[in-house]
Design a protein around this motif. Structure first.
Motif, PDB file in Angstrom:
ATOM      1  N   VAL A  65      19.922  14.519  -6.451  1.00  0.00           N
ATOM      2  CA  VAL A  65      21.054  15.396  -6.125  1.00  0.00           C
ATOM      3  C   VAL A  65      20.539  16.753  -5.647  1.00  0.00           C
ATOM      4  O   VAL A  65      21.064  17.331  -4.690  1.00  0.00           O
ATOM      5  N   ALA A  66      19.474  17.249  -6.304  1.00  0.00           N
ATOM      6  CA  ALA A  66      18.941  18.565  -5.947  1.00  0.00           C
ATOM      7  C   ALA A  66      18.275  18.567  -4.587  1.00  0.00           C
ATOM      8  O   ALA A  66      18.286  19.579  -3.876  1.00  0.00           O
ATOM      9  N   ASP A  67      17.676  17.432  -4.199  1.00  0.00           N
ATOM     10  CA  ASP A  67      16.945  17.366  -2.929  1.00  0.00           C
ATOM     11  C   ASP A  67      17.280  16.046  -2.242  1.00  0.00           C
ATOM     12  O   ASP A  67      16.842  14.976  -2.688  1.00  0.00           O
ATOM     13  N   PRO A  68      18.074  16.073  -1.153  1.00  0.00           N
ATOM     14  CA  PRO A  68      18.452  14.829  -0.467  1.00  0.00           C
ATOM     15  C   PRO A  68      17.246  14.001  -0.021  1.00  0.00           C
ATOM     16  O   PRO A  68      17.330  12.765   0.050  1.00  0.00           O
ATOM     17  N   TRP A  69      16.114  14.673   0.284  1.00  0.00           N
ATOM     18  CA  TRP A  69      14.931  13.920   0.706  1.00  0.00           C
ATOM     19  C   TRP A  69      14.447  13.005  -0.422  1.00  0.00           C
ATOM     20  O   TRP A  69      14.027  11.876  -0.179  1.00  0.00           O
ATOM     21  N   ASN A  70      14.513  13.514  -1.670  1.00  0.00           N
ATOM     22  CA  ASN A  70      14.163  12.663  -2.808  1.00  0.00           C
ATOM     23  C   ASN A  70      15.087  11.458  -2.902  1.00  0.00           C
ATOM     24  O   ASN A  70      14.655  10.343  -3.217  1.00  0.00           O
ATOM     25  N   GLY A  71      16.362  11.672  -2.609  1.00  0.00           N
ATOM     26  CA  GLY A  71      17.304  10.561  -2.634  1.00  0.00           C
ATOM     27  C   GLY A  71      16.963   9.504  -1.606  1.00  0.00           C
ATOM     28  O   GLY A  71      16.933   8.301  -1.907  1.00  0.00           O
ATOM     29  N   ALA A  72      16.670   9.954  -0.368  1.00  0.00           N
ATOM     30  CA  ALA A  72      16.309   8.999   0.679  1.00  0.00           C
ATOM     31  C   ALA A  72      15.032   8.254   0.316  1.00  0.00           C
ATOM     32  O   ALA A  72      14.898   7.035   0.553  1.00  0.00           O
ATOM     33  N   ARG A  73      14.079   8.976  -0.293  1.00  0.00           N
ATOM     34  CA  ARG A  73      12.815   8.338  -0.666  1.00  0.00           C
ATOM     35  C   ARG A  73      13.031   7.278  -1.745  1.00  0.00           C
ATOM     36  O   ARG A  73      12.409   6.209  -1.711  1.00  0.00           O
ATOM     37  N   GLN A  74      13.910   7.538  -2.704  1.00  0.00           N
ATOM     38  CA  GLN A  74      14.152   6.578  -3.769  1.00  0.00           C
ATOM     39  C   GLN A  74      14.869   5.332  -3.259  1.00  0.00           C
ATOM     40  O   GLN A  74      14.558   4.212  -3.671  1.00  0.00           O
ATOM     41  N   PHE A  75      15.833   5.534  -2.348  1.00  0.00           N
ATOM     42  CA  PHE A  75      16.480   4.376  -1.742  1.00  0.00           C
ATOM     43  C   PHE A  75      15.461   3.534  -0.977  1.00  0.00           C
ATOM     44  O   PHE A  75      15.459   2.306  -1.039  1.00  0.00           O
ATOM     45  N   GLY A  76      14.580   4.195  -0.230  1.00  0.00           N
ATOM     46  CA  GLY A  76      13.540   3.474   0.503  1.00  0.00           C
ATOM     47  C   GLY A  76      12.581   2.761  -0.428  1.00  0.00           C
ATOM     48  O   GLY A  76      12.149   1.634  -0.156  1.00  0.00           O
TER      49      GLY A  76
ATOM     50  N   LEU B 266       0.818  -1.212   0.000  1.00  0.00           N
ATOM     51  CA  LEU B 266       0.000   0.000   0.000  1.00  0.00           C
ATOM     52  C   LEU B 266       0.855   1.267   0.000  1.00  0.00           C
ATOM     53  O   LEU B 266       0.364   2.341  -0.347  1.00  0.00           O
ATOM     54  N   CYS B 267       2.133   1.144   0.392  1.00  0.00           N
ATOM     55  CA  CYS B 267       3.028   2.314   0.407  1.00  0.00           C
ATOM     56  C   CYS B 267       3.683   2.570  -0.949  1.00  0.00           C
ATOM     57  O   CYS B 267       4.190   3.673  -1.186  1.00  0.00           O
ATOM     58  N   ILE B 268       3.687   1.569  -1.837  1.00  0.00           N
ATOM     59  CA  ILE B 268       4.463   1.689  -3.066  1.00  0.00           C
ATOM     60  C   ILE B 268       3.980   2.842  -3.937  1.00  0.00           C
ATOM     61  O   ILE B 268       4.779   3.692  -4.363  1.00  0.00           O
ATOM     62  N   LEU B 269       2.675   2.885  -4.220  1.00  0.00           N
ATOM     63  CA  LEU B 269       2.184   3.947  -5.110  1.00  0.00           C
ATOM     64  C   LEU B 269       2.321   5.339  -4.500  1.00  0.00           C
ATOM     65  O   LEU B 269       2.801   6.262  -5.174  1.00  0.00           O
ATOM     66  N   PRO B 270       1.915   5.575  -3.234  1.00  0.00           N
ATOM     67  CA  PRO B 270       2.102   6.922  -2.680  1.00  0.00           C
ATOM     68  C   PRO B 270       3.557   7.390  -2.695  1.00  0.00           C
ATOM     69  O   PRO B 270       3.835   8.565  -2.905  1.00  0.00           O
ATOM     70  N   ILE B 271       4.495   6.483  -2.478  1.00  0.00           N
ATOM     71  CA  ILE B 271       5.909   6.871  -2.461  1.00  0.00           C
ATOM     72  C   ILE B 271       6.486   6.926  -3.872  1.00  0.00           C
ATOM     73  O   ILE B 271       7.283   7.809  -4.203  1.00  0.00           O
ATOM     74  N   GLY B 272       6.074   6.012  -4.732  1.00  0.00           N
ATOM     75  CA  GLY B 272       6.687   5.900  -6.042  1.00  0.00           C
ATOM     76  C   GLY B 272       6.092   6.772  -7.129  1.00  0.00           C
ATOM     77  O   GLY B 272       6.722   6.966  -8.178  1.00  0.00           O
ATOM     78  N   LEU B 273       4.886   7.325  -6.912  1.00  0.00           N
ATOM     79  CA  LEU B 273       4.268   8.124  -7.969  1.00  0.00           C
ATOM     80  C   LEU B 273       5.064   9.388  -8.285  1.00  0.00           C
ATOM     81  O   LEU B 273       5.099   9.838  -9.440  1.00  0.00           O
ATOM     82  N   GLY B 274       5.691   9.964  -7.282  1.00  0.00           N
ATOM     83  CA  GLY B 274       6.515  11.150  -7.530  1.00  0.00           C
ATOM     84  C   GLY B 274       7.649  10.839  -8.482  1.00  0.00           C
ATOM     85  O   GLY B 274       7.917  11.598  -9.429  1.00  0.00           O
ATOM     86  N   HIS B 275       8.317   9.732  -8.263  1.00  0.00           N
ATOM     87  CA  HIS B 275       9.406   9.307  -9.146  1.00  0.00           C
ATOM     88  C   HIS B 275       8.876   9.017 -10.550  1.00  0.00           C
ATOM     89  O   HIS B 275       9.475   9.409 -11.557  1.00  0.00           O
ATOM     90  N   PHE B 276       7.721   8.365 -10.628  1.00  0.00           N
ATOM     91  CA  PHE B 276       7.137   8.023 -11.925  1.00  0.00           C
ATOM     92  C   PHE B 276       6.792   9.278 -12.729  1.00  0.00           C
ATOM     93  O   PHE B 276       7.096   9.363 -13.927  1.00  0.00           O
ATOM     94  N   VAL B 277       6.160  10.253 -12.073  1.00  0.00           N
ATOM     95  CA  VAL B 277       5.750  11.476 -12.781  1.00  0.00           C
ATOM     96  C   VAL B 277       6.971  12.265 -13.234  1.00  0.00           C
ATOM     97  O   VAL B 277       7.019  12.776 -14.366  1.00  0.00           O
TER      98      VAL B 277
END
Length: 556
Positions: free
Chosen positions: A123-134, A89-100
């Motif tokens: 690189v521009a936003d470390p939070w995005n990096g942490a989210r992608q690793f997660g 259930l977490c995959i789409l809420p977390i992954g849609l940002g990367h997909f878009v």
């Protein structure tokens, strides 16, 4: 069909994720290597066919997960099922940002999604990096749990589980390391403004902040839509439960006189879980295994709805008799039923494929062999416990291999004795000939074992064998983890007593004439006796075989 579609869509998504992570792993070499991999990845998944398959798999899998959550009467899941559901259930809420930001930017703004564009937001936003690793770990763990739940029901899975486990650790580890190395290279590019601007022009990056904001707004809308869908499904569950309360109640009687009464609409497995009654279910109620099977009786037992095609296929596979159903698939209408689980609550994957016609209790003609070492007590009195265990294990291995090679089933080891049953999956004539063949193989195996143990023993091991054929009750018997497939009845008792007769007559094997008649075999070269067998009114005709290894290797 929903279960099958969910499985197919899940496998499709897992293949997509695997190729995606392997593409990330190429970042260990360079961004250029990851770009080359992305070209192949895009050729597979970004063409109309690949895009259609992927979109259909996402919608199907997510929709069926929501439907599964909705139709479950109670969310009483195992720990691993909860983990899988929560991660899914977490995959789409977390992954849609990367997909878009990747696929959406390509389709809407014409961005060339080279691998550097994938790294840019991180690189521009470390939070995005942490989210992608997660996200990598969430998607991979969810997929691996799902694959494990499916494959663990396959008989070959245990042989290769170490390889699957190694791959499950290696793929995400390489992906995370590849992204980390590529991010370090991308960070160096960010320090060079001229090179960064040249890359931006080459990628056709969005020209201003407004274009980026539009993509983020689209991402927020999609995420909100998914969260609302999940909330609506959870909110609809109490409404459905209220509606089903109006249908009436189901009264169940479990073993040991326990009665429960619950609203109609729940499956028998859900009812057991609601009231806290332990009930086996390896596949988690998906109808894939048979460990939750129950015998249903009672005044309203005939009112049960017929088994679905999927349930009927599983019941046919295990040879379930009349009155046995899968608890996870059976939703009884209002009435009174007696429910008896067929397997202990602690049943696991080893019990899944064990079911067959004989496991439920049937009467059939079988051949039974008993073997017992002669004078082993006097041999063991002079040896250390370690030596005794070593010798017995060698003996049991030799006897077990001989029985299995002849087509029999090793029922149990009793002290220094062995009981074997033949005919669980063959006709009675074949069973009788298999028992004779097993006696021959056992005698030969004992001779080889004595040669191996020369110098270890003061005298060679000697054995007594008794074989008999006739009707017996065959089924799974025992308690708890000590349940096993066995046979009981006069045929078993007689075979055991014939083994004692072999000792009295000073021969290695006693064969009942009844077994010879059933197998269509004659042993004219060995002496016939009419012996008294305890428990039988009449004397019994037998053949005494001095050395079983001299029996023919085959019977015409």
């Amino acid at each position: 069909m929903p279960q099958r579609l969910r499985l197919i869509s899940g496998i499709t998504l897992f293949v997509f994720v695997t190729t995606h992570l392997l593409n990330h792993a190429l970042g260990l070499f360079s961004i250029a290597a990851a770009d080359a991999g992305l070209t192949v990845f895009a050729a597979v998944w970004r063409n109309p066919v690949g895009t259609g398959i992927l979109a259909l798999a996402i919608l199907t899998h997510f929709g069926l997960v929501l439907w599964s959550v909705f139709r479950r009467r109670r969310l009483r899941l195992s720990r691993w099922e909860w983990i899988q559901l929560a991660l899914g259930l977490c995959i789409l809420p977390i992954g849609l940002g990367h997909f878009v930001m990747v696929r959406g930017a390509h389709e809407i703004d014409g961005v060339t999604t080279a691998y550097f564009w994938v790294l840019w937001p991180m690189v521009a936003d470390p939070w995005n990096g942490a989210r992608q690793f997660g996200l990598i770990l969430i998607v991979w763990i969810h997929g691996c749990i799902g694959l494990h739940f499916w494959l663990r029901l396959k008989p070959w899975y245990r042989r290769f589980i170490a390889l699957f486990y190694a791959a499950a650790l290696m793929v995400p580890t390489l992906a995370v390391c590849g992204v980390a190395v590529a991010l370090r290279e991308a960070a160096d590019i960010f320090q060079d403004t001229d090179r960064l601007m040249a890359l931006a022009r080459a990628l056709n990056a969005p020209p201003d902040k407004d274009a980026i904001d539009r993509l983020r707004a689209l991402s927020d809308i999609l995420i909100a839509t998914v969260i609302i869908l999940i909330a609506l499904v959870l909110a609809a569950r109490p409404l459905r439960a209220w509606w089903e309360h109006r249908k009436g109640s189901v009264r169940l009687e479990y073993p040991e006189g326990r009665f429960v009464s619950l609203p109609a609409g729940l499956s028998l497995l859900e009812m057991s879980r609601v009231v806290g009654i332990p009930h086996a279910s390896v596949c988690g109620g998906r109808g894939r295994c048979s460990t939750c099977r129950v015998r249903i009786a009672g005044p309203d037992g005939e009112r049960l709805p017929p088994a679905s095609a999927e349930e009927a296929r599983v019941l046919q596979r295990i040879g379930a008799p009349q009155g046995v159903r899968l608890a996870c698939q059976t939703r009884p209408p209002p009435g009174i039923y007696t429910v008896t689980p067929m397997l202990p609550p602690a049943a696991d994957t080893r019990d899944v494929l064990r079911g067959d016609m004989s496991a439920h209790g049937t009467e059939r003609v079988v051949a039974v062999l008993f073997a017992d070492l002669r004078d082993f007590t006097s041999i063991s009195e002079k040896r250390l416990p370690f030596d005794i265990v070593f010798i017995l294990n060698r003996y049991f291995r030799s006897m077990g291999d001989a029985v299995q090679a002849a087509g029999g089933h090793v029922d149990k080891f009793i002290g220094d004795g062995v009981m074997a049953v033949f005919g669980l999956r063959s006709d009675s004539a074949t069973a009788a000939r298999q028992a004779l063949d097993a006696a021959r193989r056992i005698s030969i195996a004992l001779e080889l074992l004595n040669d191996t143990l020369t110098g270890e023993l003061d005298r060679p091991l000697r054995i007594g064998l008794g074989i008999h054929a006739g009707p017996a009750i065959v089924g799974e018997m025992g308690h708890g983890r000590a349940v096993s497939l066995t046979a009981i009845g006069d045929t078993v008792n007689t075979a055991s007593r014939l083994e004692n007769v072999a000792k009295e007559l000073g021969c290695e094997l006693i064969v009942s004439q009844e077994l010879l008649d059933i197998g269509g075999v004659t042993l004219l070269g060995w002496q016939r006796h009419d012996v008294e067998v305890r428990g039988r009114e009449r004397r019994m005709a037998v053949r005494a075989v001095t050395t079983a290894s001299r029996l023919p290797a085959s019977w015409s």
